[in-house]
Design an enzyme around this catalytic site. Structure first.
Site, PDB file in Angstrom:
ATOM      1  N   GLY A 294       0.799  -1.235   0.000  1.00 53.47           N
ATOM      2  CA  GLY A 294       0.000   0.000   0.000  1.00 53.47           C
ATOM      3  C   GLY A 294       0.824   1.274   0.000  1.00 53.47           C
ATOM      4  O   GLY A 294       0.291   2.349  -0.239  1.00 53.47           O
TER       5      GLY A 294
ATOM      6  N   PRO B 112       5.481   8.653  -5.733  1.00 51.15           N
ATOM      7  CA  PRO B 112       5.033   9.650  -6.711  1.00 51.15           C
ATOM      8  C   PRO B 112       5.499   9.261  -8.111  1.00 51.15           C
ATOM      9  O   PRO B 112       6.644   8.854  -8.299  1.00 51.15           O
ATOM     10  CB  PRO B 112       5.728  10.939  -6.243  1.00 51.15           C
TER      11      PRO B 112
ATOM     12  N   GLY C 271       9.597  11.478 -10.748  1.00 50.30           N
ATOM     13  CA  GLY C 271      10.709  11.750  -9.848  1.00 50.30           C
ATOM     14  C   GLY C 271      11.768  12.547 -10.592  1.00 50.30           C
ATOM     15  O   GLY C 271      11.805  12.555 -11.828  1.00 50.30           O
ATOM     16  N   LEU C 272      12.639  13.189  -9.829  1.00 47.14           N
ATOM     17  CA  LEU C 272      13.758  13.902 -10.457  1.00 47.14           C
ATOM     18  C   LEU C 272      14.904  12.914 -10.669  1.00 47.14           C
ATOM     19  O   LEU C 272      15.387  12.316  -9.706  1.00 47.14           O
ATOM     20  CB  LEU C 272      14.234  15.050  -9.556  1.00 47.14           C
ATOM     21  N   GLY C 273      15.342  12.752 -11.910  1.00 47.57           N
ATOM     22  CA  GLY C 273      16.516  11.933 -12.195  1.00 47.57           C
ATOM     23  C   GLY C 273      17.779  12.711 -11.865  1.00 47.57           C
ATOM     24  O   GLY C 273      17.826  13.932 -12.061  1.00 47.57           O
TER      25      GLY C 273
ATOM     26  N   ASP D 199      15.479  10.309  -7.596  1.00 46.16           N
ATOM     27  CA  ASP D 199      16.143   9.060  -7.961  1.00 46.16           C
ATOM     28  C   ASP D 199      17.655   9.258  -7.954  1.00 46.16           C
ATOM     29  O   ASP D 199      18.181  10.084  -8.693  1.00 46.16           O
ATOM     30  CB  ASP D 199      15.693   8.604  -9.351  1.00 46.16           C
TER      31      ASP D 199
ATOM     32  N   TYR E 121      26.509   7.670  -9.420  1.00 47.15           N
ATOM     33  CA  TYR E 121      26.339   9.001 -10.027  1.00 47.15           C
ATOM     34  C   TYR E 121      27.328  10.010  -9.422  1.00 47.15           C
ATOM     35  O   TYR E 121      27.467  11.131  -9.909  1.00 47.15           O
ATOM     36  CB  TYR E 121      24.905   9.519  -9.869  1.00 47.15           C
TER      37      TYR E 121
ATOM     38  N   LYS F 138      20.824   3.180  -5.490  1.00 50.68           N
ATOM     39  CA  LYS F 138      21.168   1.911  -6.150  1.00 50.68           C
ATOM     40  C   LYS F 138      22.540   1.401  -5.729  1.00 50.68           C
ATOM     41  O   LYS F 138      23.477   2.187  -5.562  1.00 50.68           O
ATOM     42  CB  LYS F 138      21.129   2.082  -7.676  1.00 50.68           C
TER      43      LYS F 138
END
Ligand code: A2P
Length: 317
Positions: free
Chosen positions: A9, A13, A16-18, A43, A48, A77
């Site tokens: 549940g 959203p 999302g902002l990458g 995200d 990155y 990640k």
């Protein structure tokens, strides 16, 4: 903001902002602009190399009472060099430290490709682990433990095909909750999307705009452009919208979360506004008959001559 729902549940959203390719010097401001514009989903990923700056922006937003932690959905990640059972949680804790958070909303295995510890991008044979060295299920066990211990609310994978998902489903304790893959009208991945749906695995679309800002080393000459595709432009003008907004609306129409990257204030706002666009079945039909098929992030950077992995291992047959 529209959301997609996990099996328990919890909601994520849909936009999302990458932050892939967002430079450390740009991402701080981009995250703050995004939160001010109304984004509640960011995200991230360790590879990155900008999680500290994202963390600084989150800290500032909490301090200024712009937002509360529990109102946000934060994904990160696990990089390929931390796939051994004992390395998974250590990597997650480093990410939490960088993001200045006590838990993630979602943690993903970034790629089904394994490197030795400390290797950023493996090039030589001895820098890789094979699936017999470190089976994916071992990494998944580390992810399950991370969820059990409350470091992340949800766990999933990225760049997994149905065969590898099947392995985790049959041998794991928790069915992956998310598969983040490249998805857009040039790569709709119907078969894999249907496999995920039938196993209640949610999807997130990466590179929804074609990731034109990739380094030249991971780009091919003369790639087709999503943003300049005539069908996308035609639908955009009918909706009085931009091409990017149509591409974002395309994923939303499919019930798939989407993470457009931008470090530009105007485009960050514009991308979120795409949630107001409702594509018709005729628009979707045109986009599904777009006539171009293309994968931008083709994974060939993992499958060089010294690699034990092949492109056939990676993608859906
Ligand atoms: P910028 O960061 O300067 O806005 P993807 O999300 O597929 O990885 O694509 C990211 C690329 O698309 C970046 O070059 C980004 O540039 C650009 N971009 C993001 N939003 C838009 C938009 N609304 N219109 C055009 N280009 C965009």
């Amino acid at each position: 903001m529209k959301t997609i729902k996990f099996r328990n549940g919890d909601e994520m959203p849909i936009i999302g902002l990458g932050t892939w390719k967002s430079k450390p010097g740009e991402v701080y401001q981009a995250v703050l602009w995004a939160l001010e514009a109304g984004y509640r989903h960011i995200d991230c990923a360790a590879i990155y190399n900008n999680e500290k700056e994202v963390g600084n922006a989150l800290e500032k937003a909490f301090k200024d009472r712009l937002i509360k932690r529990e109102e946000l959905f934060i994904t990160s990640k696990l990089w390929n060099s931390n796939h051994r059972l004992d390395d998974v949680q250590a990597a997650l804790k480093r990410t939490l430290k960088d993001l200045k958070l006590s838990y993630l909303d979602l943690y993903l295995i970034h790629w089904p490709v394994s490197f030795k510890q400390g290797v950023g991008f493996a090039e030589h044979r001895e820098e890789f682990y094979t699936y017999s060295d470190v089976p994916l299920i071992q990494t998944w066990e580390g992810m399950e433990q991370s969820k059990d211990q409350g470091f992340t609310r949800h766990i999933g994978v990225s760049n997994f095909n149905s065969e590898k998902l099947g392995e985790l489903i049959s041998s794991g304790r928790i069915v992956p909750e998310m598969n983040q893959i490249e998805l857009h009208p040039f790569l709709p991945q119907e078969k894999l999307v249907n496999f995920c749906r039938s196993n209640e695995i949610l999807l997130t679309a990466y590179s929804p705009l074609g990731s034109g800002d990739r380094a030249d080393s991971i780009k091919k000459p003369n790639e087709p452009s999503l943003l300049e595709n005539p069908t996308v432009i035609e639908i955009a003008s009918a909706h009085n919208a931009s091409s990017a907004q149509i591409l974002i609306a395309y994923s939303i129409h499919r019930g798939i979360a989407v993470i457009p990257k931008s470090v530009n204030k105007e485009r960050i706002g514009q991308n979120l506004e795409a949630s107001k666009i409702h594509l018709s079945e005729a628009d979707m039909e045109k986009l599904s008959n777009i006539g171009t098929s293309y994968r931008y992030v083709d994974g060939s950077f993992f499958t060089g001559p010294m690699s034990p992995y092949t492109l056939d291992d990676l993608w859906e047959k």
